[in-house]
Enzyme design. Structure first.
Site, PDB file in Angstrom:
ATOM      1  N   GLY A   1       0.834  -1.207   0.000  1.00 42.28           N
ATOM      2  CA  GLY A   1       0.000   0.000   0.000  1.00 42.28           C
ATOM      3  C   GLY A   1       0.858   1.242   0.000  1.00 42.28           C
ATOM      4  N   SER A   2       0.197   2.400  -0.037  1.00 42.35           N
ATOM      5  CA  SER A   2       0.912   3.666  -0.066  1.00 42.35           C
ATOM      6  C   SER A   2       0.035   4.766   0.526  1.00 42.35           C
ATOM      7  CB  SER A   2       1.293   4.037  -1.516  1.00 42.35           C
ATOM      8  OG  SER A   2       0.135   4.145  -2.327  1.00 42.35           O
TER       9      SER A   2
ATOM     10  N   SER B   1      -0.053   6.125   3.343  1.00 38.58           N
ATOM     11  CA  SER B   1      -0.477   5.873   4.731  1.00 38.58           C
ATOM     12  C   SER B   1      -1.878   5.269   4.823  1.00 38.58           C
ATOM     13  CB  SER B   1      -0.419   7.162   5.562  1.00 38.58           C
ATOM     14  OG  SER B   1       0.909   7.636   5.662  1.00 38.58           O
ATOM     15  N   ARG B   2      -2.384   4.688   3.742  1.00 39.98           N
ATOM     16  CA  ARG B   2      -3.728   4.117   3.750  1.00 39.98           C
ATOM     17  C   ARG B   2      -3.742   2.828   4.579  1.00 39.98           C
ATOM     18  NH1 ARG B   2      -6.212   5.146  -2.341  1.00 39.98           N
ATOM     19  NH2 ARG B   2      -5.430   7.287  -2.549  1.00 39.98           N
ATOM     20  N   GLY B   3      -4.634   2.793   5.563  1.00 47.40           N
ATOM     21  CA  GLY B   3      -4.763   1.617   6.399  1.00 47.40           C
ATOM     22  C   GLY B   3      -3.706   1.498   7.477  1.00 47.40           C
TER      23      GLY B   3
ATOM     24  N   ARG C   1      10.628   5.455  -5.633  1.00 53.81           N
ATOM     25  CA  ARG C   1       9.886   6.369  -6.504  1.00 53.81           C
ATOM     26  C   ARG C   1      10.164   7.809  -6.093  1.00 53.81           C
ATOM     27  NH1 ARG C   1       6.125   8.225  -3.018  1.00 53.81           N
ATOM     28  NH2 ARG C   1       5.284   6.816  -1.439  1.00 53.81           N
TER      29      ARG C   1
END
Length: 419
Positions: free
Chosen positions: A155-156, A158-160, A280
């Site tokens: 994920g990215s 800060s989701r979850g 990235r």
């Protein structure tokens, strides 16, 4: 002669316009391949084409079609979903264009796999466990010791991601992640980590060179929403050297070093520990802040790599840049937001950006989508930059009318709106 085109996979509201500007400066015609062409407010000077960006074969076919009309100079992408970076690497390999190693990117996207590789290399990290269900999450937390961070392994933004300080919070967040509210593109895999306590820093690299180290701060727990940013971080020479050495160790272990990388740290009583390696360009407009602080245009230099030109990473000046994200304190309807123009007029303010407009619903997610905008200030003096930022932020105000609790169906509809 065919027009030279830059293919961009997906889009970023923070960095997207910077890439458009840099592409035009380098004589390139930008074309965005995106699953949601109507979702974003694209600036002028870019063509957007609808396509499934999670499927490599249609992307190859579309790029082949475009190559009949354009000279494709390079391919890059934005990592709202970090698997996009790996897909870009595969596209570059297919069309024999400069790009990152997709295998290296993929092993970074899986945070559990990334942790294992770094651990073998002796890179300092928090204790961690992998879990697939609520019972395993609770057992992992007990093994590590509270408080813990519980987050998706992939994920990215800060989701979850949540800080869990007791068993009730673990149960609550497990239900959120596994009960259908969190979107999974693969079977659920959850990382349970020791909460490494201490100041948070981000090392920004291009190739094998650390360009800048920023200090960041978050909004109130239990979530990790970026609130403040200081560049360069107020660190001693020894601390900078330590973070730089660990950063380069991460690159070697993960076989990175072609293009941009940002590495998150916590400075604990044992020194720097690695929270995450992101293969990235940093999001949220960070490249603009880096250019303002030291004169290195990361986006342009990245595009030079993408099209096979030599990059120049020489620092041209030095000043302190500070930024503040504008975060809502409640859910509801935004009645009004005011003061942006007054804030922008404060001497020393470099930029004010507001993402929201009156009468839209505000539904906090507990991640970086919560930001309503930001303010950036710069000065040769750290103290003066902070004073300028405070004066500007104090001029911006808003009103949010709280709404009664939503029924599940209504909440789902607003979630779709926010996405």
């Amino acid at each position: 002669m065919a027009k030279r085109a830059l293919i961009m996979v997906e889009w970023s509201r923070g960095n997207g316009p910077l890439y458009i500007q840099a592409a035009h400066h380098l004589g390139l015609y930008p074309i965005a391949l995106t699953a949601h062409p109507t979702q974003h407010d694209y600036p002028k000077g870019i063509e957007a084409i609808r396509i499934d960006t999670h499927d490599l074969d249609p992307l190859i076919r579309e790029c082949s079609r475009l190559r009949e009309t354009y000279d494709i100079a390079g391919i890059t992408g934005f990592a709202g979903d970090e698997s996009v970076s790996a897909t870009v690497g595969k596209l570059c390999r297919h069309f024999d264009l400069p790009g990152p190693n997709p295998a290296s990117i993929e092993q970074c996207c899986d945070k559990f796999l990334q942790r294992g590789i770094l651990a073998k290399a002796g890179v300092p990290m928090p204790a961690y466990r992998l879990a697939a269900n609520a019972a395993e999450i609770e057992r992992s937390a007990a093994d590590i010791g509270l408080p813990v961070i519980v987050k998706p392994a992939v994920g990215s933004d800060s989701r979850g991601v949540r800080l869990c300080r007791n068993l009730d919070e673990i149960v609550e967040h497990s239900l959120f992640l596994l009960g259908g509210k969190h979107i999974w593109r693969s079977p659920p895999r959850i990382l349970v980590e020791e909460f490494a306590q201490g100041p948070h820093y981000i090392a920004h690299l291009m190739g094998n060179e650390v360009i800048a180290i920023a200090a960041t701060e978050f909004g109130p727990p239990p979530h990790f929403v970026f609130r403040g940013y200081t560049l360069p971080a107020p660190l001693t020479d020894d601390a900078c050297k330590s973070i730089t050495e660990v950063s380069l160790s991460c690159l070697r272990a993960l076989d990175l070093g072609w293009g941009p990388t940002c590495i998150e740290f916590r400075w604990t009583k044992h020194g720097p520990v690695v929270i995450e390696v992101n293969p990235r360009m940093p999001g949220g407009g960070d490249p603009k802040l880096i250019q303002l602080a030291c004169g290195v245009d990361l986006v342009t230099e990245h595009l030079k790599l993408v099209i096979g030109e030599e990059r120049v990473l020489r620092k041209r000046h030095s000043q302190t840049v500070v930024a503040r994200s504008l975060l809502p304190d409640r859910d509801g309807i935004l009645d009004w937001i005011d003061g942006g123009n007054r804030a922008a007029a404060v001497p020393g303010v470099a930029e004010v950006k507001l993402y929201v407009k009156p009468k839209i619903p505000i539904v906090r997610k507990g991640d970086n989508r919560d930001s309503m905008g930001y303010v950036v200030a710069a000065s040769p003096s750290h103290a003066e930059a902070e004073a300028i930022l405070k004066r500007a932020v104090d001029l911006i105000s808003w009103s949010i009318t709280a709404l009664p609790p939503l029924r599940e169906q209504e909440q789902s509809e607003q979630d779709v709106y926010q996405h």
